[in-house]
Design an enzyme around this catalytic site. Structure first.
Site, PDB file in Angstrom:
ATOM      1  N   ASP A 573     -77.458 -34.744 -28.210  1.00  0.00           N
ATOM      2  CA  ASP A 573     -76.986 -36.128 -28.181  1.00  0.00           C
ATOM      3  C   ASP A 573     -77.566 -37.090 -29.211  1.00  0.00           C
ATOM      4  OD1 ASP A 573     -75.977 -34.794 -26.050  1.00  0.00           O
ATOM      5  OD2 ASP A 573     -76.657 -36.186 -24.515  1.00  0.00           O
ATOM      6  N   GLU A 785     -85.363 -29.930 -17.324  1.00  0.00           N
ATOM      7  CA  GLU A 785     -84.320 -29.968 -18.353  1.00  0.00           C
ATOM      8  C   GLU A 785     -84.912 -29.678 -19.737  1.00  0.00           C
ATOM      9  OE1 GLU A 785     -82.539 -33.831 -18.488  1.00  0.00           O
ATOM     10  OE2 GLU A 785     -80.816 -33.178 -19.673  1.00  0.00           O
TER      11      GLU A 785
HETATM   12  C1  6A9 Z   1     -74.340 -38.616 -17.654  1.00  0.00           C
HETATM   13  C2  6A9 Z   1     -75.512 -39.199 -15.578  1.00  0.00           C
HETATM   14  C3  6A9 Z   1     -76.659 -39.582 -12.191  1.00  0.00           C
HETATM   15  C4  6A9 Z   1     -77.132 -33.607 -21.879  1.00  0.00           C
HETATM   16  O1  6A9 Z   1     -76.723 -30.356 -19.340  1.00  0.00           O
HETATM   17  C5  6A9 Z   1     -75.607 -31.136 -19.530  1.00  0.00           C
HETATM   18  C6  6A9 Z   1     -75.720 -31.959 -20.785  1.00  0.00           C
HETATM   19  C7  6A9 Z   1     -75.871 -31.052 -21.997  1.00  0.00           C
HETATM   20  O2  6A9 Z   1     -74.675 -30.371 -22.230  1.00  0.00           O
HETATM   21  C8  6A9 Z   1     -76.201 -31.822 -23.251  1.00  0.00           C
HETATM   22  O3  6A9 Z   1     -76.468 -30.923 -24.286  1.00  0.00           O
HETATM   23  N1  6A9 Z   1     -76.834 -32.879 -20.658  1.00  0.00           N
HETATM   24  C9  6A9 Z   1     -77.397 -32.688 -23.026  1.00  0.00           C
HETATM   25  O4  6A9 Z   1     -77.693 -33.406 -24.193  1.00  0.00           O
HETATM   26  C10 6A9 Z   1     -76.676 -33.802 -19.513  1.00  0.00           C
HETATM   27  C11 6A9 Z   1     -75.506 -34.718 -19.714  1.00  0.00           C
HETATM   28  C12 6A9 Z   1     -75.221 -35.667 -18.622  1.00  0.00           C
HETATM   29  C13 6A9 Z   1     -74.075 -36.595 -19.010  1.00  0.00           C
HETATM   30  C14 6A9 Z   1     -73.550 -37.400 -17.906  1.00  0.00           C
HETATM   31  C15 6A9 Z   1     -74.201 -39.058 -16.261  1.00  0.00           C
HETATM   32  C16 6A9 Z   1     -75.356 -39.175 -14.110  1.00  0.00           C
HETATM   33  O5  6A9 Z   1     -76.621 -39.136 -13.497  1.00  0.00           O
END
Ligand code: 6A9
Length: 818
Positions: A573, A785
């Site tokens: 991100d 994470e």
């Molecule tokens: C936000 C928040 C209550 C971010 O693991 C999933 C993703 C990855 O694919 C990505 O590479 N994560 C990483 O940079 C988490 C993304 C969450 C987005 C939604 C909502 C709700 O919390």
């Protein structure tokens, strides 16, 4: 690629022999369906069960609990997995969706230690859940209310129903229900108790219908799309009931609380599709919920649940040991099994519509965040997938899933196949798969509104194709298969028989060939969609002499949808990109991922013998590999870098500006093995970059961004320093590929030093990661994470059950020579 050529040999043989070696795709799917029909597929709940199929009347079960000893308990009903519940610990300690598992929960705020143990009969048709609990602090009083709700749709006159039967027939601790649905046909559900002590107050209950010393059942109607609010419904029913108590009995005293917090039907609901069952215990309790399909040959008897649990645990241990080869006495054994079980515990079945905005385009020069305001509901669709985090992200994430599958491949390739198949089914008419798949209201409820809508211009790294390639490369050779094929048909439950192994695909490459044939046109569409939608503006650079003379015009890409601050499509991100953003910028990771996709397509085409296509993909792949160098290799910094267009250039050459940020993006071409073995010079530079402790190598793994980068440890500090296991895993895998397994190793003496350096790095990196993730798990009870780049502490989402579980595969595999 040795395995690939054997597969080809098999393809040829298969063509000659026709279909004589049979286990066709249909039979195969049927077998998978049976053993994967029932499981806790509502992973967003602490415990939630449903079968894996679509229809209008799926059976659904969910569990909730709270301490009803005082009024505060009502606000603390546990249902969906929430980090805010602040449980000391929750998660699966052993689990396999084909066999069963145990989830343990420690909730000191509620003074409750709780286990859910799920098992199935051998046929997979019948199941049982054992719910067992106890006080954590025996000196503190508690009244533990366990609430189970079950839904089976059906109109009063129709054939689908779930009715409460002869309540308290045998003894007063037994409830039974009969149900019917078109898929399941007739079935019974029994809740049977084994001498638990129900909560008994010194004072009589407020009224006979809310006596906590007995189980209570309330039946009512809840529309399908509201069922996810089961907890809110329950809480408001109790509030209404308390209100009614107060009206009739103004002197309501505090010690009447367990009774007042017992559900009752004050609204006189007629029987409906949902049954709430509340049981309130003091001290230790243990009860079973048993589902039996009518007429099934291996129905589960009440008194056999304990035995079944012992068997199931044994089988799961056996399978885990066999697949990962982690010794019983290994320091990491329990950690590994628990962590892997939690990955599997995220396996979910989703069904419902999703929100898509097909109108908003990303073709302007505005790099502010674009709101997706033109959404429509599309579907319903279904998805069978794991999730990154049951608490925070209980839905499908495209690039996370590829990593989940890489992990699972070591354990159950048939399950990998089912998941992959489900994702590939999502490919739409334009070839698009959403980055996040959010199906239905239940899944939607966990996503802030501004993130719900998906848009078909947005991509995400195609790791699913990476996983598909991996399956193809691992499929067994025909020779091995012929030897083994007759040794398989041994159906004894005590032994880990073939229906639980998840090895059918590996043992029957012809299945893969059939599937590859079937899915090829769709994958091709997906591939073309990716290439077209993320196409970069290479024309802009044609005045740069070194580009103009060598470049392949077709192969240059950028992530559509990046903003000033974020490039969510890339998956990393906040990793730094060109500032200011420019529509002519080209992203090295985007090109790399198209390379990965092309290589996979080439492999699939090879398996199904599409000669022209193989050639076409081979050419594209070569062009991409060359463009990586021509466009993205900065010879000053010795790094692969994004590039952007420099209007202020004073030479033609300078029109291209390298945007170099040493870290995961610069390592990616190496990490996914796109650099030719013969390119020793670049391999050496990358190895140096990875081994350098002042830039990338930390005591906890490889940092996402170099310590010397100007953006290191700034802003959100998300992909700007912290250690992520997914990319670390790819780096280890690539190190192995280039330096430990490489044919170069033995032949080229002059690279001796390089190999030594790579070996040292491999050993150290692997050990650093395992040690740290293990240490934090020991301390906190969870994996995270990401891990902090300065002190190794867990950061980001706690109990991130997705790609961090790759640590198990790192533990499991250690090349012999090390
Ligand atoms: C936000 C928040 C209550 C971010 O693991 C999933 C993703 C990855 O694919 C990505 O590479 N994560 C990483 O940079 C988490 C993304 C969450 C987005 C939604 C909502 C709700 O919390």
């Amino acid at each position: 690629m040795i395995t690939l050529s054997r597969l080809l040999l098999f393809a040829a043989l298969n063509a000659i022999l026709g279909h004589s070696i049979a286990l066709d795709l249909d039979d195969y799917s049927k077998a998978n369906n049976q053993s994967l029909l029932w499981a806790p597929y509502r992973s967003n709940c602490y415990f939630g069960l449903r079968p894996r199929y679509v229809n209008d009347e799926p059976f659904v079960l969910g569990a909730m609990w709270f301490n009803s000893i005082n009024a505060q308990g009502l606000a603390k009903v546990r249902h969906f997995v929430e980090q805010g519940d602040k449980l000391d610990k929750y998660g699966w300690i052993w689990y396999d969706p084909r066999i069963g598992g145990r989830e343990t929960i420690r909730d000191s705020e509620s003074n409750l230690q709780l286990n859910f143990t799920f098992v199935k009969s051998h046929s997979g048709e019948n199941w049982a859940v054992q719910v067992e609990g106890d006080l954590i602090d025996k000196n503190k009083e508690a009244a533990h209310s366990i609430v189970i709700y079950m839904k089976q749709n059906g109109k009063e006159d129709s054939s689908c129903y779930l009715n409460q039967n002869d309540i308290f027939t045998k003894n007063r601790n037994e409830l039974s229900f009969t149900g019917f649905s078109n898929e399941l046909k007739g079935y019974t559900i029994k809740l049977a108790d084994e001498n638990s002590k129900f909560y008994k107050d010194a004072v009589p209950p407020l009224s006979p219908d809310c006596d906590p010393s007995k189980p209570t059942v309330l039946s009512m109607n809840i529309p399908d799309d509201q069922l996810w609010k089961a907890k809110d419904v329950f809480q408001s029913l109790l509030k209404d009931s308390i209100q009614a108590h107060v009206e009739t009995n103004p002197q309501l005293s505090a010690n009447l609380i367990p009774s007042a917090l017992t559900i009752r039907n004050i609204h006189n609901f007629p029987p409906g599709n949902v049954q709430y069952i509340q049981q309130t215990f003091e001290g230790h309790f243990k009860f079973n919920i048993i589902f039996n399909k009518k007429g099934s040959k291996d129905q589960i008897a009440e008194n056999s649940v304990d035995h079944l649990i012992v068997l199931a645990e044994g089988l799961v241990q056996q399978k885990f040991n066999k697949k990962f080869g982690i010794a019983d006495n290994s320091l990491y054994r329990d950690f590994a099994q628990e962590t892997f079980s939690n990955l599997l515990g995220g396996l979910s079945y989703f069904h419902g519509t999703h929100l898509v905005d097909r109108e908003t385009a990303f073709d302007n020069e505005n790099f502010d965040r674009i709101e997706l305001l033109n959404s429509n509901e599309e579907g319903p669709l279904e998805l069978f997938s794991m999730v990154p985090s049951r608490a925070f992200f209980p839905r499908g994430f495209y690039w996370d899933e590829g990593f989940h599958l890489l992990q699972l491949l070591d354990y159950d390739s048939d399950l990998v196949f089912e998941v992959l198949h489900s994702w590939f089914n999502l490919i739409d008419k334009d070839g698009w798969i959403p980055r996040e798949v959010i199906l239905g209201d239940e899944a939607r409820s966990k996503v802030p509104e501004e993130f719900r809508v998906q848009n078909p211009n947005i991509a995400n790294p195609p790791t699913l194709l990476l996983a598909f390639s991996e399956i193809l490369s691992r499929a067994k050779t025909i020779q091995e298969e012929m030897l083994e094929s007759h040794l398989q048909e041994n159906y004894q439950y005590e032994e880990l028989d073939s229906s639980f192994q998840g090895d059918k695909l590996n043992n029957n490459p012809e299945l893969l060939i059939s599937y590859a044939k079937e899915i090829y046109p769709k994958l091709l569409k997906h591939y073309e969609w990716f290439r077209n939608s993320q196409k970069g503006m290479l024309e802009e650079y044609m005045e740069v002499p070194s580009i103009n003379s060598k470049v392949h015009m077709e192969e240059a890409y950028r992530w559509i949808g990046r903003t000033f601050t974020h490039c969510l499509p890339s998956g990393m991100d906040d990793y730094p990109r060109a500032i200011p953003p420019d529509i002519a910028e080209l992203h090295v990771d985007a090109l790399t991922w198209v390379g990965v996709m092309t290589r996979s397509m080439k492999q699939i085409a090879s398996v199904i013998d599409l000669v022209e296509e193989i050639k076409r993909f081979a050419t594209i792949e070569e062009n991409i590999v060359e463009n990586l160098k021509t466009l993205h290799w900065d010879d000053d910094q010795k790094l692969f870098c994004d590039i952007t267009f420099n209007d202020d250039a004073n030479t033609d050459e300078a029109l291209r500006k390298f945007v170099c940020h040493e870290g995961y993006v610069s390592l990616l071409p190496f990490a996914v093995k796109l650099i030719p073995h013969t390119d020793v010079e670049r391999l050496k530079h990358i190895l140096d970059s990875m081994s350098n402790t002042t830039t990338l190598l930390s005591p906890y793994g490889i940092r996402s961004l170099s310590k010397t980068d100007e953006y290191y440890d700034t802003g959100e500090v998300y992909w700007r320093g912290p250690i992520w296991l997914n990319i670390n895993y790819l780096c280890l895998d690539a190190l192995e590929y280039y330096f430990l397994e490489s044919p170069l190793k033995k032949s080229e003496g002059q690279n001796e030093e390089l190999f030594l350096q790579a070996r040292t790095l491999y050993k150290q990196l692997r050990q650093n990661i395992i040690d740290n993730v293990y240490k934090i798990w020991k301390k906190d009870g969870y994996v995270y994470e990401q891990y902090n780049h300065k002190n190794g502490k867990g950061s980001g989402v706690q109990h991130f059950t997705g790609w961090t579980a790759l640590v198990v595969n790192m533990i499991g595999k250690l090349p012999e020579e090390l």
